[in-house]
Design an enzyme around this catalytic site. Structure first.
Site, PDB file in Angstrom:
ATOM      1  N   ASP A   1       0.858  -1.195   0.000  1.00 42.88           N
ATOM      2  CA  ASP A   1       0.000   0.000   0.000  1.00 42.88           C
ATOM      3  C   ASP A   1       0.891   1.240   0.000  1.00 42.88           C
ATOM      4  O   ASP A   1       2.105   1.153   0.251  1.00 42.88           O
ATOM      5  CB  ASP A   1      -0.932   0.004   1.209  1.00 42.88           C
ATOM      6  CG  ASP A   1      -0.174   0.067   2.533  1.00 42.88           C
ATOM      7  OD1 ASP A   1       0.874  -0.617   2.644  1.00 42.88           O
ATOM      8  OD2 ASP A   1      -0.611   0.780   3.458  1.00 42.88           O
TER       9      ASP A   1
ATOM     10  N   GLU B   1       0.235  -0.954   5.779  1.00 42.35           N
ATOM     11  CA  GLU B   1       1.318  -0.377   6.573  1.00 42.35           C
ATOM     12  C   GLU B   1       1.139   1.118   6.785  1.00 42.35           C
ATOM     13  O   GLU B   1       1.408   1.640   7.874  1.00 42.35           O
ATOM     14  CB  GLU B   1       2.668  -0.659   5.892  1.00 42.35           C
ATOM     15  CG  GLU B   1       3.867  -0.491   6.822  1.00 42.35           C
ATOM     16  CD  GLU B   1       4.417   0.934   6.868  1.00 42.35           C
ATOM     17  OE1 GLU B   1       5.204   1.222   7.803  1.00 42.35           O
ATOM     18  OE2 GLU B   1       4.070   1.769   5.997  1.00 42.35           O
TER      19      GLU B   1
END
Lengths: 477, 477
Positions: free
Chosen positions: B102, B168
Site C-alpha cells: 500500500d 502499513e
C-alpha cells in the site's frame, strides 16, 4: 410616586398584554439568523416586519443600506440599519434607543424542548423561543410602549430616535460607519442613549448597567522549520515551536487568575471604599453562578471578589493554538508554525495601546530567555477600551426612579465582564451618556438552547421603558 | 570478493534493467492508497498483481484475510497479508523478507510535478511516482532478484519467506495477529528477518539500520466548567482549564530538548566510548539536514550530537491541544475541557511501564501545585519499546559484505528516530535477528510530494538483495 398619567399607561399595557405576546410570537417566527447565509432572506423579512410596524405606529424612518459581505463564499447583502424618529418637539428631550433584530442560530437538535422559532409559553409563564430575550422582546418593547401611549391617549413624553440593526450577532458589520456618519445628522439632537440588550445580574432584581470591560486580543506566533516534521525522525534535534509557545503562554497568568505581565495593573482604577460598598447590596447568588458554569470551579468563594474580578479587574484567558494538532486521536507531528491566542479583558483606566506595549515587551523578553533559534512575533488582533458611565447622570437617575415605580425596589448598579462595542461607539460618536437598561433575567440563556423571556419581564419591561421616558421628561437639566 | 556466480547474477540484473523499471511502473500505476476508502479496491488490485507475479515466479503463497475495518463510516474489507515461500531446502537457511504494497495518499494538487501514479524518469534518472521508494521498489526488488536467478540459471541461495501487507501506511491493521499466529507455523524455520522499508541516512552512502526509538504517547486532560464559557462574562472568576494545561505542558521539556520529568533518563543506556566512536565515520551532512527541515533551527551544530539525540536519547514533543480554539481568527471562548497531547520517544533500556509511572507521578504532583479546582487526568494512549539489534550478528555481517560488493564501500551503521512497530513484532514473535536493509536514499521523500527512487538505487538494490542472500548462504553458523 406614580402619576395618574403613568397609571393609565400601565393599565393600558396590562390590557394589551396578549396582543404584545402575539406580536413577539410573530417576530420569533421569522428566523432572522444573521450568521448563516441560508437564513439571510429572513433577516430582511424581519426588517420588513419592523418597517410595517413603524408605519402602523406613525414612526418616520430611513432604511440605511450598509453594503455587502462575503459569507460561506457567497456575496450577501447586509441587512439594513433601520433609523426611526417618533416626535420632534424642540421642547422635549430626545432619547436614542438601540437594539437588534437578528438572532443567534438555533436548531431543535441542539437540545431545544420545542421548535426554536415557535414562541411557546411554559406553565411558569416563560416565553420560550430564539430571540425572545435577545433582542426581539426589548426592541418590540419600545414599539409597544409607543402604541400603549397612543391607545391610552397620552402624549409621548420625549422625542424618540431609534437605531435597530440586523447584524449584531455577527459583528455589527457596517453599523459603526452609520453611527459616526449620522452623529451630526440623524442623531444630532440626541440627549442620551438607552440600550436594552443585556440582562439582570440574577433572576430577581432589576439593574442598571453602567460599565463593560474592554478587550485586547493577541496572537503569539512561533515558527521554525519550513514544514511540519515527524517527531520520531526529528524530535530531540530541532527547536520545536510548540515547546517555545507553551513556555511563553505559561508566563502569562496563574491558575488563580493573576496576570504576570509586569505593569499591567498600573492603570487599573483603584478601588475606592465607596465603590467597594456598592457591591455589598447587589443581588448575586454564587450558587446560581455555579449553575451557570455547571461546576463549582470558581476562584473565589464570595460575592464581592467574584463580582469585582468579573467587572472591575482585568483578566487574561488563553483561548487556543492554531497550527498544532487539535483533532482527536494521536498524531506525532512537530508543527512548523504555531499561533497561540489569548486576550486580556480591559478595565478603566487601562489603555489598549499601553497594554500592547507591555505585552510585546514582556513576551519579547521571555522569548529571548528561551535561547531558541525559532522565530517569534506577537500581534494585537483587536482592542477596545473598557466603558464606564456615570450612574449619577440624569439618564441613570430617571431609569432608577422608573425601576422603583415598576418593581418597588431600587435597582442594582451593575457592570458586565464582556464587551458590547456599540456602547462605546455611541458614547464616543455622540458624546452623550449611555445607559444599559435590561429587560430580561440573568438566566434567559440568550445564546443558548431554550432561550426565554419571562412574560412578567416582557410586560414589566414595556412599563419600565415608558416610565423611564416619563422620568426623563420630568428631569430638569 | 565477487564470485563468478554473483558476477553472473549482477550481469543478469543489468540486462533486465528496463524490464524492472517497466514492472515498477505497472505497480505505481495502481493507486493502492490504504488510508482512503475510495481507493480500497486498488489496494486489492495491487495484491492481485503481486499474486500473479508470485505465480509467474513459482512462489507458493497463502492469501491471509484479516477481516474488516470501519473507515469514513464504511465497513471495509482489509487488504490481505500475502505470505510466500520460495524454496524449502532443509540444507539452506531461511530468510523472511517483509514489505508493504500500500502507499500514502497523493494528489497532483499537493504539488507534484507529474501525475503521482505515473512513474516518470527525470534527466537525473530519478523514477518519480507514489510508492516508487516506499515500498513498491523494495518489494518488487525481492521478486526481481528471484527472477534474475532464474534467468541466469543460478540456484537460489536460501529459502525465502515473504510477508507483504497492504495496510502499513494505515496502522498495519491485522498484521500483528498474523505474525504471532504464523510464528510457529509459516515462519517456523525462519533464521533471520530482513526488512527493506527505510532509507539511507543521506544520499551517498548505503547503511544498515540496527535501532529504532520507541514511543509513549500521552493525553493530559484538564476540565472544569460543564460547558464552554465566554471570557468576557466569566474570565477572572473561574479556574480556566487552558491556564492549568498550559502550565502543566510547560513543565515537560526545555527549548533545548531537555526532558524535565524526574528519573526519565535513569534507564537510558549509557553511551560507551565504543558506541560514541561509531558516530564519527557516519556520512551525515548538517546542511542536508537543514535542507530537510527547511530551516537552520537545529539544537546542535554538530553531527554527533544531532545523530545521538535523534537515535539514542529520548525526546519529548508537544503535538497540540484538543478542545481549545484552533481555527484562524479570534474567538473569546474559555474551553471547558482541554486535552494536551505529547509523546516521548523511548530508547534502550527505557521501559514504557516505568515511563508511564514517572509521567503520571510528575504531572499529578505538578497539578496539585497549581491549587486549581479543575479536574486533571493523564492517560497513555499507546506505548512501544525501542528496538535495537546487534550489528555483530551474522545477518548484519552478511549484509555488510553485500554492501561492499555492490557499492565498494563499508555501510554506515545507523539507527532511526522513529518507530517501525513491525520490527519489534518480528523480533519478539520469532525471536530472531532483524535487519533493516534500505534500498532508497534519505531524500526520496517517502510521504511527501514527488516521491522518487533513483534508478541506480533500484538496480543496485536488486543486486544488493541477491548478494546479501548469497552471503547469508556462505555464512557458517
Amino acid at each position: 410616586m406614580i402619576t395618574s398619567t403613568l397609571e393609565k399607561y400601565f393599565n393600558t399595557v396590562d390590557s394589551l398584554e396578549n396582543l404584545y405576546v402575539e406580536r413577539l410570537k410573530e417576530a420569533v417566527a421569522i428566523p432572522s439568523v444573521s450568521g448563516d447565509a441560508a437564513y439571510r432572506e429572513n433577516v430582511f423579512k424581519m426588517s420588513q416586519w419592523l418597517i410595517e410596524l413603524f408605519q402602523k405606529l406613525g414612526i418616520s424612518y430611513e432604511v440605511v443600506n450598509v453594503g455587502t459581505q462575503v459569507l460561506d463564499n457567497k456575496t450577501l447583502k447586509l441587512p439594513p440599519v433601520l433609523l426611526g424618529t417618533y416626535g420632534n418637539d424642540p421642547n422635549k428631550k430626545t432619547i436614542l434607543v438601540y437594539g437588534h433584530y437578528d438572532v443567534q442560530p438555533a436548531l431543535i437538535e441542539d437540545g431545544w424542548n420545542s421548535p426554536p422559532f415557535e414562541l411557546v409559553e411554559t406553565d411558569k409563564n416563560q416565553l420560550i423561543g430564539r430571540g425572545s430575550s435577545d433582542d426581539k422582546g426589548p426592541i418590540i418593547g419600545w414599539l409597544n410602549a409607543i402604541e400603549a401611549h397612543q391607545k391610552a391617549g397620552i402624549e409621548f413624553p420625549v422625542n424618540l430616535k431609534i437605531c435597530f440593526e440586523g447584524m449584531e450577532e455577527s459583528g455589527s458589520e457596517g453599523l459603526d460607519e452609520v453611527i459616526c456618519k449620522e452623529a451630526s445628522r440623524y442623531f444630532k439632537d440626541v440627549d442620551a442613549v438607552c440600550i436594552s440588550d443585556n440582562y439582570w445580574l440574577g433572576v430577581k432584581k432589576p439593574c442598571l448597567t453602567y460599565g463593560l470591560r474592554g478587550i485586547a486580543y493577541y496572537k503569539v506566533i512561533v515558527s521554525g522549520p519550513g514544514r511540519d516534521l515527524h517527531s520520531g525522525v526529528f524530535g530531540g534535534t530541532v527547536h520545536e515551536p510548540m515547546t517555545d509557545l507553551i513556555l511563553l503562554l505559561s508566563k502569562l497568568v496563574t491558575p488563580s487568575g493573576e496576570i504576570l505581565i509586569p505593569g499591567i495593573n498600573d492603570d487599573v482604577a483603584p478601588l475606592t471604599e465607596n465603590e467597594n460598598k456598592t457591591y455589598e447590596s447587589i443581588e448575586f447568588d454564587l450558587n446560581e453562578y455555579h449553575d451557570a458554569i455547571e461546576s463549582k470551579t470558581t476562584i473565589y468563594d464570595d460575592k464581592i471578589n467574584t463580582l469585582q474580578h468579573r467587572w472591575r479587574y482585568p483578566s487574561l484567558s488563553i483561548h487556543g493554538i492554531e497550527g498544532a494538532f487539535s483533532a482527536s486521536g494521536a498524531k506525532t507531528v512537530l508543527p512548523a508554525k504555531v499561533l497561540g491566542k489569548f486576550s486580556i479583558r480591559l478595565v478603566p483606566d487601562m489603555d489598549p495601546e499601553r497594554v500592547n506595549a507591555l505585552v510585546k515587551k514582556y513576551l519579547t523578553e521571555e522569548f529571548s530567555k528561551l535561547k531558541s533559534k525559532n522565530s517569534f512575533n506577537v500581534e494585537c488582533l483587536h482592542g477596545a477600551k473598557a466603558w464606564v458611565a456615570s450612574p449619577d447622570h440624569w439618564n441613570y437617575i430617571a431609569a432608577a426612579k422608573a425601576v422603583e415605580m415598576v418593581f418597588n425596589v431600587k435597582p442594582d448598579y451593575t457592570r458586565e465582564g464582556g464587551s458590547i462595542p456599540v456602547t462605546l461607539t455611541f458614547q464616543d460618536a455622540l458624546n452623550k451618556n449611555v445607559l444599559l437598561l435590561p429587560m430580561g433575567r440573568g438566566d434567559d440563556g440568550a445564546h443558548s438552547t431554550n432561550e426565554k423571556l419571562d412574560r412578567s419581564n416582557y410586560i414589566s419591561g414595556i412599563k419600565l421603558f415608558g416610565a423611564y421616558l416619563h422620568e426623563i421628561a420630568a428631569t430638569k437639566i
